[in-house]
Design a protein around this motif. Structure first.
Motif, mmCIF file in Angstrom:
data_model
loop_
_atom_site.group_PDB
_atom_site.id
_atom_site.type_symbol
_atom_site.label_atom_id
_atom_site.label_comp_id
_atom_site.label_asym_id
_atom_site.label_seq_id
_atom_site.Cartn_x
_atom_site.Cartn_y
_atom_site.Cartn_z
ATOM 1 N N GLY A 100 -17.329 -57.725 -8.232
ATOM 2 C CA GLY A 100 -18.470 -57.098 -8.862
ATOM 3 C C GLY A 100 -19.401 -56.399 -7.906
ATOM 4 N N LYS B 199 -16.306 -52.518 -5.034
ATOM 5 C CA LYS B 199 -15.153 -52.029 -4.261
ATOM 6 C C LYS B 199 -14.376 -50.974 -5.037
ATOM 7 C CE LYS B 199 -13.498 -56.215 -4.081
ATOM 8 N NZ LYS B 199 -14.629 -56.905 -4.703
ATOM 9 N N THR B 200 -14.069 -51.292 -6.258
ATOM 10 C CA THR B 200 -13.230 -50.379 -7.038
ATOM 11 C C THR B 200 -13.961 -49.072 -7.327
ATOM 12 O OG1 THR B 200 -12.098 -52.258 -7.985
ATOM 13 C CG2 THR B 200 -11.910 -50.173 -9.169
ATOM 14 N N VAL B 201 -15.255 -49.171 -7.612
ATOM 15 C CA VAL B 201 -15.995 -47.940 -7.891
ATOM 16 C C VAL B 201 -16.003 -47.050 -6.651
ATOM 17 C CG1 VAL B 201 -18.239 -46.962 -8.497
ATOM 18 C CG2 VAL B 201 -17.384 -48.945 -9.737
ATOM 19 N N ARG C 149 -18.251 -54.840 -16.796
ATOM 20 C CA ARG C 149 -17.670 -53.705 -16.094
ATOM 21 C C ARG C 149 -17.277 -52.572 -17.022
ATOM 22 N NH1 ARG C 149 -15.260 -55.383 -11.087
ATOM 23 N NH2 ARG C 149 -15.788 -57.537 -10.713
HETATM 24 N N1 LIG Z 1 -21.919 -46.505 -7.322
HETATM 25 C C1 LIG Z 1 -22.116 -47.192 -8.449
HETATM 26 N N2 LIG Z 1 -22.908 -46.694 -9.419
HETATM 27 C C2 LIG Z 1 -23.147 -47.358 -10.548
HETATM 28 N N3 LIG Z 1 -22.633 -48.546 -10.837
HETATM 29 C C3 LIG Z 1 -21.829 -49.114 -9.932
HETATM 30 C C4 LIG Z 1 -21.529 -48.466 -8.698
HETATM 31 N N4 LIG Z 1 -20.723 -49.287 -8.000
HETATM 32 C C5 LIG Z 1 -20.530 -50.374 -8.754
HETATM 33 N N5 LIG Z 1 -21.187 -50.281 -9.927
HETATM 34 C C6 LIG Z 1 -21.228 -51.293 -11.003
HETATM 35 O O1 LIG Z 1 -20.680 -52.484 -10.519
HETATM 36 C C7 LIG Z 1 -19.591 -52.895 -11.317
HETATM 37 C C8 LIG Z 1 -18.550 -53.546 -10.480
HETATM 38 O O2 LIG Z 1 -17.988 -52.623 -9.587
HETATM 39 P P1 LIG Z 1 -16.476 -52.734 -9.122
HETATM 40 O O3 LIG Z 1 -16.224 -51.592 -8.229
HETATM 41 O O4 LIG Z 1 -15.579 -52.884 -10.279
HETATM 42 O O5 LIG Z 1 -16.535 -54.093 -8.302
HETATM 43 P P2 LIG Z 1 -15.401 -54.837 -7.506
HETATM 44 O O6 LIG Z 1 -14.213 -53.943 -7.461
HETATM 45 O O7 LIG Z 1 -15.999 -55.059 -6.155
HETATM 46 O O8 LIG Z 1 -15.187 -56.097 -8.225
HETATM 47 C C9 LIG Z 1 -19.136 -51.646 -12.014
HETATM 48 O O9 LIG Z 1 -18.534 -51.938 -13.235
HETATM 49 C C10 LIG Z 1 -20.429 -50.895 -12.198
HETATM 50 O O10 LIG Z 1 -21.099 -51.347 -13.329
#
Ligand SMILES: Nc1ncnc2c1ncn2[C@@H]1O[C@H](COP(=O)(O)OP(=O)(O)O)[C@@H](O)[C@H]1O
Ligand SMILES: [Mg+2]
Lengths: 471, 586
Positions: free
Chosen positions: B234, B237-239, A350
């Motif tokens: 992964g 969600k956070t993104v 991440r």
């Molecule tokens: N829109 C996006 N564009 C590029 N990479 C993304 C995007 N959304 C997610 N990712 C990738 O997926 C990884 C995990 O996303 P994250 O939002 O942290 O997941 P979650 O919060 O669901 O665990 C990020 O670190 C990034 O590498």
């Protein structure tokens, strides 16, 4: 003045219920003297009026209710630290077990630590070159990250972790490195493998080793990672070292937690693990990181074996929810003889976005890795289809992707246990493999990058035809 | 104030005796270090207290002090650009006081007591004012004018109103009612567990634009609406939440990091001051309030953090702003609830969650809405709430997801398989939904293009058809498809890869205006129609699929907003390309 009691009422699993105590605090350290004179430690899990619930780290074998002495120490559990801990081996509670002199502590620190203020954190962004393409190219590790290895019984996670420890370096920097190795419930052999690895590479002088083996008391494991991480924090933030912490095996840690929870008759969450497993694991994993204006850092590589290779089991699941990605080992690749058997698609780093690119690795890193992911995923899908319907059912393009994914596994992912690839080698290898695909299909990389990095691998059409004729 | 005594400590839960006057949800101070806690159960002579700080070292006999007040947040100038913990202590102040790690018992007020703000009155002496009326303004940041309002339950005639530099505790106006004088300061307090009052709610009608194509085009959320993002770890969600915080066309952003990673908060903290809001051109941080109770911080404060955040959100809504709140992740809030409930030895419901999980979740999302605010000017404000949900093992049948889906109107379902292929945002286009389609369609028709509605419906139909055709391919191979079906499969791939996929970390791709979204989709659909026509005219499918224009379509996402005419050119090119190839074919 520590108060001593002989008022144990119940002994349940690893727990003791002690009555008629006064002035006892939640979380307080307890010393136990067993009937045979041997000593043990524990801590207060709950305190109601004059009754304290205690978990004994040494277990409760040999304890009786009449002759066991319980002493409340008046403070929480601590570990003594000083520069001299480097190169030393300790048990799971931080006592030396290597026959060397006792550590004279420079200070004593609570093993529970305190939560790092998010405002004080510095975002990890220094790329660590591990020399392993499947990691560096696709799921890169950065300094201060917590990146676990999800493995399974019989998979080579010790080798992968040792290779990472051996080869890791931050490009263009020479700094003070240290390793904190924390074994929880693993076998003697596995622990020995790591220690001899550290010895062979002289990393041992900069290593601090904590060992709780499979036949050591299970509850002790609950304290071990905290002892190890408190030590790591001292090395990182007091001595300014860059610390790599290997925690293995988190699964045994969680099982110890479950044992205590079951003995307390708590309402279980999924598969019998306590509902607070997430929070508990977070207090371990979140101790990785970097702090603004401080030199050192803590990078964590926790290892866990997934029960039944199941990623949705609560231990890997909750870990993945906390850590900054995961490296997943695949039994399929392992069976095919591919080392390291890293399943790159469900693996993730991440923190890669800010750790790679111009000035860190190479400008094309992000896009070429995206392209490799996309192409490999498509190739795997095509191959699955081919298994059901035969190669002939694939379109011409899908055949190329299928071929690509094979090459990708045997050339990009596969490498030697001592092969240390530079990031340039890794990225170039990626481009070379991509050059087998039609250019129009490479949507994740820019035309300029194709021109700059891939064109030298693209065979002229004439050449290609010649080869076809030969074949 | 009354003083009681601890009789039991179990993790974050403390039981005290002797607090005879304590009320539910009263704030108390626990132990000699005066840790913050809140009364959550009263039984006979004992009060159960959830403590917002680590309880190690507390024991029976330690004192507990009543405060008589409910757990509240401070509202006034100085909220923006702050980062707070779950109970509104500024984390920067905590760091100044105790260093890099959060020690216990630190007291730090939510609003700076020293800082002077330039108050400009708008009300006049003699005005009859009541709750919500605007007394004056403070330019809180370069983009946000803070409206200083008459606090709830206060009214009267304005006797005096001042102008100039004041701290939040100094009076800025004096009201009189029934001969009684009432001093008004810029600082208000509000109990976090009660929604702030408003005049009335109205149905949401305009979209909250996110700049994310899959969201704005296919599954929009309306201003004042509610949405959830469930997905395994992964999956993104956070993104998505970060993208909303960055690019949503709301005036105020409240981002709550609830039981998630410390580095994700640091990321926002370091990035937002540098990023520019595409609408105002100013740094994004100037409209943002951050609440951070990371996973290693005390669990009870995690439960409170979502209420702290939403109360601040309501306060800005009351000023007439559009507010967007992101809670990442509501599952951690629910787990905190579960943990405390377990320690209270309440009867567990499904998966150990308390029976009131559903009603608590509903009450939280109900605080979203588009409202006519209190105050003479009848201004309108909105509070949009987007909650991430982290289902164990990605299993959507679990209680938190199910309870959330019952309430919210938009579902962005994330799928791990898409994430593995690096199809981001990994929103499953077949399962996700938005119940704000009709409302937002009007907006698109008016603001962008009347053709949009059809375009979107056609594209979705192609994606649905693709899923069916894929099944056939899986059973009998591609050969079973007709030429037209193969074109459709290619178009579906193009919609997925060239439109739905959007790289949050690519400088240009990270944000798409509505205009750009429309043109991109139109280009893809135009190619589809033209390709089908070409087939009809007998042109070989290979020639169509090899058309160089397809590569251009796939790179359209990288066209900058300033060069949007390039997209229009591309659209024209499609027709001419095919004319050429048609000639070639004949
Ligand atoms: N829109 C996006 N564009 C590029 N990479 C993304 C995007 N959304 C997610 N990712 C990738 O997926 C990884 C995990 O996303 P994250 O939002 O942290 O997941 P979650 O919060 O669901 O665990 C990020 O670190 C990034 O590498
Ligand atoms: Mg997340």
């Amino acid at each position: 003045m520590p108060k001593e009691y002989m008022t144990i009422r119940d002994v349940i699993g690893p727990l003791l219920l002690v009555e008629k105590v006064t002035d006892v605090k939640y979380g307080e350290l307890v010393e136990l003297q067993f009937p045979d004179g041997s000593m043990g430690r524990g801590n207060v899990l709950e305190i109601t009026k004059d009754t304290a619930l205690i978990q004994s780290f040494e277990g409760t074998r040999g304890i009786n209710t009449t002759q066991t002495r319980v002493r409340f120490v008046g403070k929480g559990m601590e570990v003594g630290v000083s520069k001299d801990i480097l190169g030393r081996v300790f048990d799971g509670l931080g006592h030396t077990i290597d026959g060397g002199p006792e550590i004279i502590p420079e200070k004593r620190l609570s093993i529970y630590g305190e939560p790092m203020n998010p405002y004080a954190r510095d975002y990890p962004e220094d790329f660590i070159q591990t020399g392993i393409s499947a990691i560096d190219g696709l799921n890169p590790l950065v300094r201060g990250q917590k990146l676990p290895i999800f493995s399974g019984a019989g998979l080579p996670h010790p080798q992968v972790a040792a290779q990472i420890a051996r080869q890791s370096r931050v490009l263009g920097k020479e700094e003070e490195l240290a390793i904190v190795f924390c074994a929880m419930g693993i076998t003697f052999e596995e622990a020995e493998y790591f220690i001899s690895e550290f010895k062979r590479t002289a990393a041992i002088e900069k290593a601090v080793i904590f060992i709780n083996l499979a036949d050591d008391p299970a509850v002790e494991r609950i304290a071990t990672p905290r002892v190890a991480l408190t030590t790591a924090e001292y090395l990182a933030y007091d001595l300014g070292m860059h610390v790599l912490v290997i925690l293995t095996d988190m699964t045994y840690y969680c099982e110890a937690l479950r044992e205590v929870s079951a003995a307390r008759k708590e309402v279980p969450g999924r598969r019998g693990y306590p509902g607070y497993l997430y929070t508990d694991l977070a207090t371990i994993y979140e101790r990785a990181g970097k702090i603004k204006d401080k030199k050192g850092s803590i990078t964590q590589i926790p290892i866990l074996s997934m029960p039944e290779d199941d990623k949705t089991h609560p231990i890997p699941d909750l870990t993945g929810y906390i850590t900054e990605g995961q490296i997943i080992l695949s039994r399929d690749l392992h069976r095919k003889g591919i080392y390291p058997p890293i399943d790159v698609l469900p693996s993730l780093s991440r923190l890669k976005e800010k750790g790679i690119g111009t000035g860190k690795t190479r400008e094309d890193h992000s896009s070429v890795s995206n392209q490799l992911f996309a192409a490999y995923a498509r190739g795997k899908e095509a191959k699955e289809l081919a298994i059901i319907l035969g190669e002939a059912a694939l379109s011409d393009i899908d055949k190329k992707f299928a071929k690509f994914s094979e090459e990708f596994e045997t050339r990009f992912i596969q490498q030697g246990g001592f092969e240390n690839r530079t990031i340039e080698q890794t990225l170039d290898l990626g481009w070379e493999l991509l050059s087998y695909l039609p250019k129009a299909e490479l949507k994740r990389v820019s035309e300029e990058q194709i021109e700059k990095y891939m064109s030298r691998f693209v065979k002229e059409e004439a050449e290609e035809e010649l080869e076809e004729v030969k074949a | 104030m009354e003083q009681g005594m601890i009789s039991k400590v179990s993790g974050p839960l403390v039981v005290a005796e002797g607090l005879t006057n304590a009320k539910m949800y009263d704030l108390v101070r626990v132990g000699k270090e005066r840790l913050m806690g809140e009364v959550i159960e009263l039984r006979g002579k004992t009060a159960s207290i959830q403590v917002y700080e680590e309880t190690i070292g507390l024991g029976p006999g330690d004192p507990v002090y009543a405060t008589g007040e409910a757990l509240s947040v401070e509202l006034g100038p100085g909220l923006l650009e702050s980062i707070y913990d779950g109970v509104q202590r500024p984390l920067d102040v905590i760091r100044d006081k105790v260093g890099d790690f959060i020690a216990r018992g630190v007291e730090a007020p939510g609003l700076d007591r020293e800082k002077k703000w330039d108050f400009k009155p708008v009300a006049k002496v003699g005005d009859k004012v009541s709750t919500g009326d605007i007394l004056g303004t403070v330019q809180e940041t370069t983009i946000i004018e803070h409206k200083v309002m008459v606090p709830p339950d206060v009214e009267g005639e304005l006797k005096e109103i001042y102008s100039g530099e004041f701290t939040v505790e100094e009076p800025i106006a004096i009201l009189e009612k029934d001969g009684k004088k009432h001093e008004i300061t810029m600082l208000q307090k509000w109990p976090v567990r009660c929604g702030r009052p408003y005049k009335k709610k109205t149905p949401p009608s305009v979209p909250l634009l996110s700049g994310q194509r899959v969201i704005d085009t296919f599954f929009p959320v309306a201003k004042g609406g509610t949405a959830c993002v469930p997905g395994p770890f992964g999956s993104g969600k956070t993104v998505i939440q970060h993208q909303l915080a960055k690019w949503a066309n709301a005036e105020i952003i409240i981002f709550i990091g609830c039981g998630e990673r410390g580095n994700e908060m640091t990321d926002v903290l370091m990035e937002f001051p540098k990023l520019k809001d595409p609408y105002s051109g100013d740094p994004l941080m100037r409209r943002t309030v951050l609440i951070a109770n990371t996973s290693n911080m005390p669990v009870a404060a995690r439960e409170a953090s979502v209420y702290t955040g939403i109360t601040i959100g309501e306060y800005f809504r009351d000023m007439g702003y559009s507010v967007a709140l992101q809670a990442d992740s509501t599952s951690r809030w629910a787990e905190a609830l579960r943990e405390i409930s377990g320690r209270l030895e309440e009867m567990p419901g499904e998966e150990g969650y308390p029976a009131y999980l559903g009603s608590r979740a509903a009450a939280f999302y109900e605080r979203a809405g588009r409202t006519i605010c209190l105050g003479k000017d009848e201004r309108e404000g909105s509070l949009t709430v987007v909650g991430a949900v982290s289902p164990p093992g990605g299993d959507l049948s679990e209680p938190v997801t199910q309870n959330t889906l019952r309430i919210v109107k938009v579902f962005w379902g994330l799928e791990d398989q898409l994430a593995y292929q690096r199809h981001f945002p990994a929103i499953n286009w077949l399962q996700s939904y938005s119940l704000y389609m009709n409302e937002t369609e009007e907006y698109w028709t008016k603001e962008v293009d009347p053709e949009f509605k059809k375009l979107r419906a056609d594209a979705m139909a192609i994606l649905q058809r693709e899923a069916e055709l894929k099944e056939i391919v899986r059973l009998v191979g591609v050969e079973a498809l007709s030429t037209n079906e193969r074109i459709l499969m290619e178009t579906a791939r193009s919609i997925r890869e060239d439109f739905l996929q959007q790289n949050a970390f690519h400088e240009v791709d990270t944000f798409s205006s509505l205009k750009k979204q429309f043109l991109m989709l139109k280009t893809i659909m135009r190619f589809h129609d033209t390709a089908l026509e070409a087939i009809e005219k007998g042109i070989n499918i290979k020639d169509i699929l090899d058309a160089p224009i397809r590569e251009k379509i796939s790179r359209a996402k990288f066209i900058k907003e300033e060069e949007i005419e390039k997209l229009e050119d591309l659209l024209k090119d499609i027709s001419s390309q095919f004319k050429a190839s048609r000639m070639g074919g004949e």
